[in-house]
Design a protein around this motif. Sequence first.
Motif, PDB file in Angstrom:
ATOM      1  N   TYR A 286     -62.201  29.349 -65.132  1.00  0.00           N
ATOM      2  CA  TYR A 286     -61.522  30.582 -64.751  1.00  0.00           C
ATOM      3  C   TYR A 286     -60.674  31.124 -65.903  1.00  0.00           C
ATOM      4  N   VAL A 287     -60.103  30.230 -66.703  1.00  0.00           N
ATOM      5  CA  VAL A 287     -59.359  30.680 -67.887  1.00  0.00           C
ATOM      6  C   VAL A 287     -60.286  31.426 -68.831  1.00  0.00           C
ATOM      7  N   ALA A 288     -61.500  30.912 -69.032  1.00  0.00           N
ATOM      8  CA  ALA A 288     -62.476  31.584 -69.898  1.00  0.00           C
ATOM      9  C   ALA A 288     -62.872  32.939 -69.311  1.00  0.00           C
ATOM     10  N   GLU A 289     -63.024  33.005 -67.971  1.00  0.00           N
ATOM     11  CA  GLU A 289     -63.361  34.281 -67.331  1.00  0.00           C
ATOM     12  C   GLU A 289     -62.267  35.323 -67.560  1.00  0.00           C
ATOM     13  N   ASP A 290     -61.042  34.870 -67.709  1.00  0.00           N
ATOM     14  CA  ASP A 290     -59.907  35.775 -67.900  1.00  0.00           C
ATOM     15  C   ASP A 290     -59.577  35.980 -69.372  1.00  0.00           C
ATOM     16  N   GLY A 291     -60.520  35.733 -70.218  1.00  0.00           N
ATOM     17  CA  GLY A 291     -60.330  36.001 -71.637  1.00  0.00           C
ATOM     18  C   GLY A 291     -59.529  34.959 -72.369  1.00  0.00           C
ATOM     19  N   GLY A 292     -59.434  33.771 -71.815  1.00  0.00           N
ATOM     20  CA  GLY A 292     -58.706  32.696 -72.481  1.00  0.00           C
ATOM     21  C   GLY A 292     -57.217  32.683 -72.215  1.00  0.00           C
ATOM     22  N   ASP A 293     -56.735  33.614 -71.407  1.00  0.00           N
ATOM     23  CA  ASP A 293     -55.297  33.662 -71.111  1.00  0.00           C
ATOM     24  C   ASP A 293     -54.988  32.819 -69.877  1.00  0.00           C
ATOM     25  N   GLN A 294     -54.069  31.872 -70.034  1.00  0.00           N
ATOM     26  CA  GLN A 294     -53.642  31.056 -68.894  1.00  0.00           C
ATOM     27  C   GLN A 294     -52.628  31.845 -68.068  1.00  0.00           C
ATOM     28  N   VAL A 295     -52.959  32.068 -66.802  1.00  0.00           N
ATOM     29  CA  VAL A 295     -52.075  32.802 -65.891  1.00  0.00           C
ATOM     30  C   VAL A 295     -51.762  31.889 -64.716  1.00  0.00           C
ATOM     31  N   TRP A 296     -50.475  31.608 -64.492  1.00  0.00           N
ATOM     32  CA  TRP A 296     -50.060  30.665 -63.460  1.00  0.00           C
ATOM     33  C   TRP A 296     -49.567  31.385 -62.214  1.00  0.00           C
ATOM     34  N   ARG A 297     -49.795  30.754 -61.092  1.00  0.00           N
ATOM     35  CA  ARG A 297     -49.134  31.141 -59.838  1.00  0.00           C
ATOM     36  C   ARG A 297     -48.240  29.989 -59.427  1.00  0.00           C
ATOM     37  N   ASP A 298     -46.972  30.292 -59.097  1.00  0.00           N
ATOM     38  CA  ASP A 298     -46.019  29.274 -58.669  1.00  0.00           C
ATOM     39  C   ASP A 298     -45.936  29.262 -57.151  1.00  0.00           C
ATOM     40  N   ILE A 299     -46.030  28.075 -56.572  1.00  0.00           N
ATOM     41  CA  ILE A 299     -45.922  27.925 -55.132  1.00  0.00           C
ATOM     42  C   ILE A 299     -44.860  26.888 -54.807  1.00  0.00           C
ATOM     43  N   SER A 300     -44.354  26.945 -53.596  1.00  0.00           N
ATOM     44  CA  SER A 300     -43.373  25.967 -53.119  1.00  0.00           C
ATOM     45  C   SER A 300     -43.925  25.315 -51.863  1.00  0.00           C
ATOM     46  N   LEU A 301     -43.853  23.984 -51.814  1.00  0.00           N
ATOM     47  CA  LEU A 301     -44.371  23.218 -50.679  1.00  0.00           C
ATOM     48  C   LEU A 301     -43.234  22.381 -50.087  1.00  0.00           C
ATOM     49  N   PRO A 302     -42.331  23.019 -49.320  1.00  0.00           N
ATOM     50  CA  PRO A 302     -41.133  22.316 -48.836  1.00  0.00           C
ATOM     51  C   PRO A 302     -41.409  21.313 -47.731  1.00  0.00           C
ATOM     52  N   PHE A 303     -42.642  21.272 -47.192  1.00  0.00           N
ATOM     53  CA  PHE A 303     -42.965  20.317 -46.130  1.00  0.00           C
ATOM     54  C   PHE A 303     -44.064  19.345 -46.562  1.00  0.00           C
ATOM     55  N   THR A 304     -44.231  19.174 -47.878  1.00  0.00           N
ATOM     56  CA  THR A 304     -45.232  18.254 -48.416  1.00  0.00           C
ATOM     57  C   THR A 304     -44.527  17.206 -49.270  1.00  0.00           C
ATOM     58  N   ILE A 305     -44.811  15.909 -49.003  1.00  0.00           N
ATOM     59  CA  ILE A 305     -44.160  14.824 -49.752  1.00  0.00           C
ATOM     60  C   ILE A 305     -45.183  13.975 -50.512  1.00  0.00           C
ATOM     61  N   SER A 306     -46.430  14.399 -50.522  1.00  0.00           N
ATOM     62  CA  SER A 306     -47.470  13.669 -51.246  1.00  0.00           C
ATOM     63  C   SER A 306     -47.938  14.501 -52.432  1.00  0.00           C
ATOM     64  N   SER A 307     -47.903  13.903 -53.616  1.00  0.00           N
ATOM     65  CA  SER A 307     -48.347  14.615 -54.816  1.00  0.00           C
ATOM     66  C   SER A 307     -49.828  14.958 -54.735  1.00  0.00           C
ATOM     67  N   SER A 308     -50.640  14.037 -54.215  1.00  0.00           N
ATOM     68  CA  SER A 308     -52.072  14.302 -54.132  1.00  0.00           C
ATOM     69  C   SER A 308     -52.373  15.423 -53.134  1.00  0.00           C
ATOM     70  N   THR A 309     -51.650  15.455 -52.013  1.00  0.00           N
ATOM     71  CA  THR A 309     -51.835  16.555 -51.058  1.00  0.00           C
ATOM     72  C   THR A 309     -51.432  17.879 -51.700  1.00  0.00           C
ATOM     73  N   ALA A 310     -50.321  17.869 -52.442  1.00  0.00           N
ATOM     74  CA  ALA A 310     -49.873  19.092 -53.117  1.00  0.00           C
ATOM     75  C   ALA A 310     -50.937  19.605 -54.079  1.00  0.00           C
ATOM     76  N   GLN A 311     -51.617  18.701 -54.797  1.00  0.00           N
ATOM     77  CA  GLN A 311     -52.667  19.124 -55.719  1.00  0.00           C
ATOM     78  C   GLN A 311     -53.866  19.703 -54.968  1.00  0.00           C
ATOM     79  N   ARG A 312     -54.204  19.104 -53.822  1.00  0.00           N
ATOM     80  CA  ARG A 312     -55.317  19.649 -53.032  1.00  0.00           C
ATOM     81  C   ARG A 312     -54.996  21.053 -52.519  1.00  0.00           C
ATOM     82  N   ILE A 313     -53.749  21.251 -52.076  1.00  0.00           N
ATOM     83  CA  ILE A 313     -53.348  22.579 -51.593  1.00  0.00           C
ATOM     84  C   ILE A 313     -53.359  23.587 -52.742  1.00  0.00           C
ATOM     85  N   ALA A 314     -52.950  23.148 -53.926  1.00  0.00           N
ATOM     86  CA  ALA A 314     -52.967  24.037 -55.093  1.00  0.00           C
ATOM     87  C   ALA A 314     -54.387  24.460 -55.428  1.00  0.00           C
TER      88      ALA A 314
END
Length: 446
Positions: A286-314
């Motif tokens: 997807y970075v290549a599709e966007d011309g090589g520019d890294q564009v981030w979206r920031d999210i907050s998961l206040p009811f998630t306590i598992s790092s692996s679950t947070a990555q799946r949701i991301a």
Amino acid sequence: KGGAIVFLHEAGGQNEFLHLVIVLATHRVKSIGAVYFDGVAAVDAGGTALGRWAGKVAVEKRLGHHVPQAPFTALSAEVSQHWTAAHRLDGCAAIHLCLTHDADAFPGGIPNIAVDVQGKDDILDPRTGLQGYSENAALCVADYMADPVLGLGAGIGLEDGIETESLIEAANICDEPVARAAGGTEPRYSCNGVVMLDQTPQTIIEAMLTAMAGRCVWQGAAWRIHAGAYRVPEVTLGADDLREGGIALTTRQSRANNFNGVRGQFISPENDWQPDDFPAYSSSVYVAEDGGDQVWRDISLPFTISSSTAQRIAKIELERQRRQQVVKWSGKLSAWKAAAGDTVNLDYARWGFADKPFEVQSARLDLSAVGDGVMLVPELILRETSPLVYEWNASEEQIYAAAPRTTLPSAFRTTAPGVPEISEELYITRDGSGVKVLITASWAPA
């Protein structure tokens, strides 16, 4: 979490003891664990005071049963004129702390007090009809929405309440086991957090839904709860379900709303339950599709306590965004069989759609002029989707490590300095006053 101090009293000779009663929740909880003072574990789950607080703290716990709850025994015995057998705090989870005055243990007075809590213990599971403790994200959302005082009063299975069928489907999705990179499995989605009632119900529900990448929609005089998962389409919409000129296609979202990576914070058990960054999820494709520019979206998961679950949701957040085709479908009444949250197939040869899956983002009935009159017609907003949005392999998981702790020594645990060693020598003064003795003392520092 912390709580509200509802009782405070000094007792004993020269006010030696301070009694505190703290209400943690106005409902029954499963268990109350360790107690923290200013972010440091002071009392373990078994009630034993630790470190500099050893022998300085005593604790009593009540879980908040609605049946006549026993008062705090030690508190009633020591200050019976203020706290009697009638002070039961029925329906309130609470603790009683007795602190011994000690300048070393409590140099700043009453500390900031927080407690580990295994929470609400009367959550209804419509699959079994039983109530109890649950971390199932769908059941937790439904429990809050069903509460007649704190939530929306939308009872499960009741008229104008929560549709039971969709809730059971969402609960089953949340319970599905997912493999972890470190071995073993975890539930697909779980909900762990604190609901703060100074927020609006909408804000609370939206925050809880982040724990299962889910949605909650109102349609057909009922609430429907959907967890983040691909649903095999049961409805196909084609040209026969479409009014003349009633379709519009958006092929791309604006660059301002586009992104190719997701990062954010979750609640980390390894960081004393404080928000911490989970490993970000990005796609080089997807970075290549966007011309090589890294564009981030920031999210907050206040009811998630598992790092692996947070990555799946991301990943779900990213993959949903990259499916960008949106169809506005103005259909005949036959299109009303598609409800918000469903997945449908579009069969529209003119645009090359052959059973292409779309998720129904919204569905409403609109008034449309027909001849000399008007008629109700469905208006659907559809967004393309795919089973790949929700696919996950344990090899995609990145290992999470909390930021290293400081190695500074504690101001409350100091070691004694070493035994002094003394040596002496003679010296002659420059002013001619004669010979004098110089004593040098040395010791190992603390």
